[in-house]
Design a protein around this motif. Structure first.
Motif, mmCIF file in Angstrom:
data_model
loop_
_atom_site.group_PDB
_atom_site.id
_atom_site.type_symbol
_atom_site.label_atom_id
_atom_site.label_comp_id
_atom_site.label_asym_id
_atom_site.label_seq_id
_atom_site.Cartn_x
_atom_site.Cartn_y
_atom_site.Cartn_z
ATOM 1 N N UNK A 1 -9.639 0.704 5.365
ATOM 2 C CA UNK A 1 -10.408 0.031 4.373
ATOM 3 C C UNK A 1 -10.578 1.002 3.553
ATOM 4 N N UNK A 2 -11.852 2.053 4.506
ATOM 5 C CA UNK A 2 -11.980 3.236 3.843
ATOM 6 C C UNK A 2 -11.373 3.991 2.771
ATOM 7 N N UNK A 3 -10.198 3.946 3.475
ATOM 8 C CA UNK A 3 -8.633 4.795 2.955
ATOM 9 C C UNK A 3 -8.139 4.955 1.952
ATOM 10 N N UNK A 4 -8.325 3.939 0.826
ATOM 11 C CA UNK A 4 -8.411 2.868 -0.086
ATOM 12 C C UNK A 4 -6.986 2.322 -0.744
ATOM 13 N N UNK B 1 -3.346 8.373 7.493
ATOM 14 C CA UNK B 1 -3.263 7.819 8.164
ATOM 15 C C UNK B 1 -3.519 8.805 9.977
ATOM 16 N N UNK B 2 -2.291 9.144 9.731
ATOM 17 C CA UNK B 2 -1.789 10.031 11.018
ATOM 18 C C UNK B 2 -3.632 10.549 12.240
ATOM 19 N N UNK C 1 -11.939 0.081 14.022
ATOM 20 C CA UNK C 1 -10.398 0.639 12.530
ATOM 21 C C UNK C 1 -10.105 0.522 11.482
ATOM 22 N N UNK C 2 -10.549 -1.096 11.313
ATOM 23 C CA UNK C 2 -9.949 -1.661 10.191
ATOM 24 C C UNK C 2 -11.258 -1.137 9.056
ATOM 25 N N UNK D 1 0.831 -1.287 0.175
ATOM 26 C CA UNK D 1 0.594 -0.074 -0.056
ATOM 27 C C UNK D 1 0.688 1.314 -0.001
ATOM 28 N N UNK D 2 1.995 1.122 0.071
ATOM 29 C CA UNK D 2 3.088 2.245 0.207
ATOM 30 C C UNK D 2 3.427 2.798 1.107
ATOM 31 N N UNK D 3 3.050 2.232 2.198
ATOM 32 C CA UNK D 3 2.834 2.734 3.785
ATOM 33 C C UNK D 3 4.407 3.192 4.353
#
Length: 358
Positions: free
Chosen positions: A55-58, A66-67, A50-51, A27-29
Motif C-alpha cells: 500500500x505504501x508504494x502508491x 515491486x522487485x 507485506x500488505x 495498478x498497471x502491474x
C-alpha cells in the motif's frame, strides 16, 4: 464451528484469483509470476506486513519497487538475481578503485620527476642564485601541494568506495538471512535447516548430545478444505510462533515444508527431550484457534511429533529419516502424540517407544 463445502472454498479461491488479476491490472502491474506472488500474499491476508508495504508504494508502483519488495519477503526465490546484482556492483566498485589508484600513481610519478629535475638542476649548476632557488622552491611547493591534494582526494574517494562496499556487505548479509527465513512464519526455512542438521555430525560431542524433533500439524488438509488457505496459513503462523516461544534461544526451529516443522535440540537427555516435545504438543492442543472478529473456531489443532537422538543415526540423512519414521508412527498411532525412535539394541528388540499424555 461453521463447516464450509468444498465448492464454497473453491469459489473463494477463484474470487481471490480474480481480485488479484483485477487489482494488478488497475495498478498497471505486469502479470509476472513474481508480481502475482506479492499480490497473492498481500490480498489473501496471509502477510499483513507485506500488505502495508505494498500500500505504501502508491497506486502505480514501479517494477523495481515491486522487485525490492519481492527481495525482502521472498528472498529465497530471488537469490540468483541478488547474487548477480551484488557481483555487478562489486565489479564496478573495484574498477573505480583501480582507476583511483592508477590516477594517484600517475600523480606520484609526476611528482617524482619534478623532484628529479630539481635535484639535477641544482647539481649541474655551479652558481645558484637566489632567483633560481626561489623558482625551484616554487615549483616544488606547487607540485607538493598538488600531490597532497590529489592524495587527499584519493583517500576520500577510497573512503566512499569502502563505505559503499560495506553497505553492500550488510545488504548481502540481510539477503542471506532472508534467504534462510521462511516468509510466512519468519522462522528458519528448509535451506537453513539442511545446513544446521548437517553440523550436528561435525563433532562427537554434538552427536552425543543432540536430537532432531519433527512436528506435523494433524489433518491440515481438512483445515484448508474447510476454511481456505488463508486460514491454513494463519494456523501455520500460530503454530510456528508457539514452537519458537516454547523453545530456548539456542534451539533451532524451522519450517521445513507445508505444515511440517523441525527442531534441533542440544544438551538434553532422551527423557528431557521427550518431555520438551510433549510440552510443545500439549501447548498447541490447548491453544484456542478462533477468529477474533467472527469468533469462528478453527480448532482443535494438534500436532504429531517424531524424535530421533543423533547418536542413534549415522548421518544427517539417516537422522532425518528415522525422525520422520517416528513421526509417521505418531500419525498412524492416532495423532496428537510423541514417538521416540529407539535403536534396536538399546530397546531390546523394540524399535519404537510411544509417549502420550491424555
Amino acid at each position: 464451528m461453521t463447516v464450509q463445502s468444498a465448492e464454497t472454498v473453491s469459489e473463494r479461491h477463484s474470487d481471490i484469483a480474480t481480485t488479484i488479476a483485477l487489482t494488478m491490472r488497475q495498478m498497471g502491474v505486469s502479470g509476472l509470476p513474481r508480481n502475482y506472488e506479492i499480490f497473492y500474499e498481500a490480498l489473501s491476508g496471509a502477510n499483513p506486513e507485506l500488505s502495508l508495504e505494498l500500500v505504501g508504494l502508491g497506486k502505480r508502483p514501479k517494477q523495481d519497487q515491486l522487485d525490492l519488495l519481492g527481495h525482502k519477503f521472498f528472498a529465497q526465490n530471488h537469490e540468483q538475481g541478488i547474487v548477480d546484482s551484488a557481483r555487478d556492483t562489486i565489479a564496478r566498485q573495484l574498477d573505480e578503485i583501480v582507476k583511483i589508484l592508477l590516477a594517484e600513481r600517475n600523480y606520484l610519478e609526476k611528482y617524482g620527476r619534478i623532484l628529479d629535475q630539481a635535484a639535477e638542476g641544482l647539481s649541474t649548476r655551479q652558481l645558484v642564485t637566489r632567483e633560481i632557488l626561489q623558482k625551484i622552491v616554487g615549483v616544488m611547493s606547487n607540485a607538493t601541494t598538488s600531490t597532497i591534494d590529489s592524495g587527499r582526494q584519493a583517500v576520500s574517494s577510497l573512503d566512499d568506495k569502502s563505505a559503499e562496499l560495506e553497505n553492500l556487505k550488510l545488504k548481502l548479509e540481510e539477503y542471506k538471512r532472508l534467504a534462510d527465513t521462511d516468509p510466512l512464519t519468519h522462522i528458519w526455512n528448509r535451506r537453513a535447516f539442511d545446513r544446521r542438521v548437517a553440523r550436528v555430525y561435525d563433532t562427537p560431542k554434538d552427536v552425543m548430545f543432540s536430537a532432531l524433533i519433527l512436528a506435523d500439524i494433524d489433518r491440515f488438509k481438512d483445515i484448508n478444505d474447510r476454511h481456505g488457505h488463508p486460514v491454513g496459513d494463519k494456523i501455520i503462523q500460530i503454530v510456528a510462533g508457539i514452537l519458537r516461544a516454547c523453545s530456548r534461544e539456542d534451539m533451532f526451529v524451522a519450517r521445513t515444508g507445508g505444515e511440517e516443522f523441525a527442531l534441533v535440540v542440544e544438551g538434553g537427555s532422551v527423557e528431557s527431550t521427550i518431555a520438551f516435545a510433549d510440552r510443545l504438543r500439549l501447548t498447541i492442543a490447548e491453544t484456542p484457534f478462533v477468529n477474533s472478529q467472527t469468533r469462528i473456531a478453527y480448532g482443535p489443532v494438534t500436532i504429531s511429533i517424531g524424535i530421533c537422538m543423533a547418536s542413534d543415526a549415522e548421518s544427517p540423512e539417516d537422522l532425518y529419516a528415522k525422525a520422520d519414521r517416528a513421526l509417521y508412527r505418531s500419525k498412524v498411532g492416532g495423532r496428537n502424540r510423541v514417538t521416540m525412535h529407539v535403536a534396536p539394541a538399546s530397546a531390546r528388540g523394540k524399535d519404537w517407544m510411544l509417549y502420550k499424555r491424555d
